[in-house]
Design a protein around this motif. Structure first.
Motif, PDB file in Angstrom:
ATOM      1  N   SER A   1       0.887   0.931  -4.268  1.00  0.00           N
ATOM      2  CA  SER A   1      -0.559   1.515  -4.363  1.00  0.00           C
ATOM      3  C   SER A   1      -1.439   0.934  -3.363  1.00  0.00           C
ATOM      4  CB  SER A   1      -1.218   1.248  -5.735  1.00  0.00           C
ATOM      5  OG  SER A   1      -2.489   1.066  -5.696  1.00  0.00           O
ATOM      6  N   PRO A   2      -2.061   1.500  -2.588  1.00  0.00           N
ATOM      7  CA  PRO A   2      -3.274   1.185  -1.448  1.00  0.00           C
ATOM      8  C   PRO A   2      -4.335   0.554  -2.491  1.00  0.00           C
ATOM      9  CG  PRO A   2      -3.036   3.595  -1.353  1.00  0.00           C
ATOM     10  CD  PRO A   2      -2.022   3.095  -2.270  1.00  0.00           C
ATOM     11  N   GLY A   3      -4.712   1.596  -3.279  1.00  0.00           N
ATOM     12  CA  GLY A   3      -5.870   0.833  -4.248  1.00  0.00           C
ATOM     13  C   GLY A   3      -6.221  -0.404  -4.633  1.00  0.00           C
TER      14      GLY A   3
ATOM     15  N   SER B   1       0.921  -1.369  -0.029  1.00  0.00           N
ATOM     16  CA  SER B   1       0.029  -0.123   0.075  1.00  0.00           C
ATOM     17  C   SER B   1       0.884   1.136   0.063  1.00  0.00           C
ATOM     18  CB  SER B   1      -1.079   0.121   1.243  1.00  0.00           C
ATOM     19  OG  SER B   1      -1.874  -1.063   1.068  1.00  0.00           O
TER      20      SER B   1
END
Lengths: 381, 381
Positions: free
Chosen positions: A229-231, A225
């Protein structure tokens, strides 16, 4: 934590995102400009080109074998020596913590946490009926004597964030890590070592995870994350093969498995050396923002404020001079369009946190940090 | 279900995947050749090109707003009229069922299910201490009188798969759907309508989901696992805004949110009309396989077997002639490299299922279906 104040702060902050010219040090998000969008796009294509339909089929709950192998190799960079079968893939660290709680937490079981601890983790344990108990915490980690006292009192699970703690920025010292490892072995208890910021170190030397000294008693949590990327929602845990196998069964019940596509993207990101290439850019971005914030707030130390610059992570924890509370400063700054989190929300007893504020520096541009800190200084002048 | 037999069958089947020349009607997988790999690749690129860094940031637990809007539009094709705020996105249907159970199931609560029911769902309810109770089930769905008797006995949650049931292939009739809707309103109870195969209809007319007649009492589950890809892990639920909001909080605790990238891929797949374009190819593929299997097994009806051709889905449920059991046939066929699932594993009391076998037709090529059915016929000759 103070539930009412926390709710109020959260609502304020969410409403504020719709306002123009707001400066928010309140969030806990990575900077969008740190996300390697083009790399992710290329890796998605490569993953689908090379793995094809296999990537779109059901897969195993513990994660893709090739990803687990890549992770086993990768975590050597964190001084962890392990094998693919000691690793399980999760839909982010939150998911790992949840799966562990579902597997291990029984009603009335004690969960020992730092004081303060990471807020969003507590509802997980509480939802299974755990009793949350704070361990006295100092600038170099938990108080070892108090920890042993609590361990003596009976069965428990410990939850610790050893690097650049959220919210305090504290890093547990090597000496305390060694002692914690000894204690959890002595009392044969389970410790969750949540290490989301590990790779975001801006100064000082990396320390060995507690896992290294007590691999039978620790479940180590890592995540993509903050470094990708956390998404995408990709994380992992490391433990004994027996625990990995149990947690994989539980994960299967909860959601069958983590998305193959996001696993494959994270796998290629590591395996192709792109993380190694991209990470310094993230560190550089955040380090400058932290430096700027510390420099801009430095004059406050002459008024009795304490600013403990963290060695990494995403948060600066400021001890206020004794005549002002976090909540009062929060209200004052809100009027001027600057958002912070008052320390009160991080403690079961809000009074314990009234002398602190938490500032996020990762998701605010440097010029806004300068501007926001100026407003903070003026408010206190 | 018979736990020991189920474990044995599962182990056999997993081991068999490593053997050459095995024909497996035992699995429950979509055909990899049904996956639109290139479409997914293009959509991943488009999603990242258009949404950029936003797609890689944290997002809300209920799902991406644009995806929820697209879904609200899409489910009109299932005769469901609803709004985006009545929809929550999940990491597949398994995840939806789990989140619902975490939210609503308390120890000793009764969960009413069809007899037999979908195997992988039961451990979820049991893990929260539910008591699983079977509703008598006929060829057109549950026995309404027995269902009302059970509802009268006190608080419960119902779990039903109305279309092309796994394992029985049964579709609940419109008449029974209406009566079920009336009953759950009358007894003000919650029903989980799990509808993973909805779009895979090969004959007959689509029926209205139970949700349409009792939107306050139903949580409807849909998934992209059978119409796009199970490996991406994207599903959704539809219910009241109040329930959606509760379930979103629970989902947030469990994993923050479903991967944005996979959500965006599913969104574009629907919004750009690609699902409408691709779905007939999947249906055509599976319909032919079902037709072939039914044709090849037809001679067995002269020996007392009953073959109820389902109107859709992935499974053919065969009632054996009375002198052979599912388990015996399983063992016999295994020797010849053909794998089936004996009916015994689907029932709490294995004896109830001994007269049945379940055959998957979606993940076996037509020539292999011909070959495998020939072996089944010969084994019974």
């Amino acid at each position: 934590m103070s539930k009412n104040l926390a709710d109020k702060v959260l609502t304020d902050i969410l409403n504020a995102t719709a306002l123009p010219n707001v400066i928010s040090f309140a969030g806990g998000l990575p900077a969008p400009e740190s996300f390697p969008v083009n790399i992710v796009k290329n890796l998605a294509v490569e993953a689908l080109d090379t793995k094809g339909a296999n990537l779109l089929q059901y897969s195993r709950a513990a994660g893709l074998d090739s990803f687990r192998q890549t992770l086993a190799e990768y975590v050597k960079s964190k001084q962890i020596s392990t094998t693919a079968s000691n690793i399980g893939v999760t839909t982010g660290s939150q998911s790992a913590a949840y799966i562990i709680a579902k597997q291990f937490i029984k009603p009335n079981m004690r969960v020992l946490v730092e004081s303060p601890t990471y807020l969003a983790i507590l509802p997980i344990f509480s939802s299974f009926g755990a009793e949350i108990i704070e361990i006295k915490t100092e600038n170099d980690g938990i108080n070892i004597e108090h920890y042993e006292e609590l361990l003596k009192q009976g069965e428990s699970v410990t939850y610790i964030m050893p690097n650049f703690h959220n919210p305090t920025g504290i890093t547990t010292s090597q000496d305390k890590r060694t002692k914690i490892a000894e204690l959890i072995k002595k009392y044969n208890t389970l410790l969750i070592e949540d290490d989301p910021y590990n790779e975001l170190r801006y100064s000082g030397q990396p320390l060995q995870p507690i896992y290294c000294d007590a691999p039978e008693n620790v479940i180590y949590l890592g995540t993509f994350s903050k470094i990708l990327s956390p998404g995408l929602r990709v994380g992992y845990f490391i433990s004994t093969t027996e625990i990995v196998s149990k947690l994989a069964s539980t994960a299967q019940m909860i959601q069958l498995h983590t998305s193959n596509l996001t696993q494959a993207i994270a796998e290629l990101y590591v395996a192709k050396g792109l993380l190694t290439e991209h990470l310094p850019k993230i560190i550089n971005l955040y380090q400058k923002r932290l430096d700027t914030m510390v420099k801009e707030l430095a004059p406050l130390t002459q008024q009795g404020f304490e600013i403990n610059k963290p060695q990494g992570g995403m948060f600066l924890w400021v001890k206020l001079e004794k005549d002002i509370t976090g909540e009062a400063l929060y209200e004052k700054l809100k009027q001027k369009g600057v958002y912070i989190v008052p320390g009160e929300v991080f403690f079961p007893n809000p009074q314990d946190g009234k002398g602190f504020i938490r500032l996020n520096f990762t998701n605010v541009a440097e010029d806004k940090i300068v501007e926001g800190c100026k407003i903070i200084r003026e408010s206190l002048g």
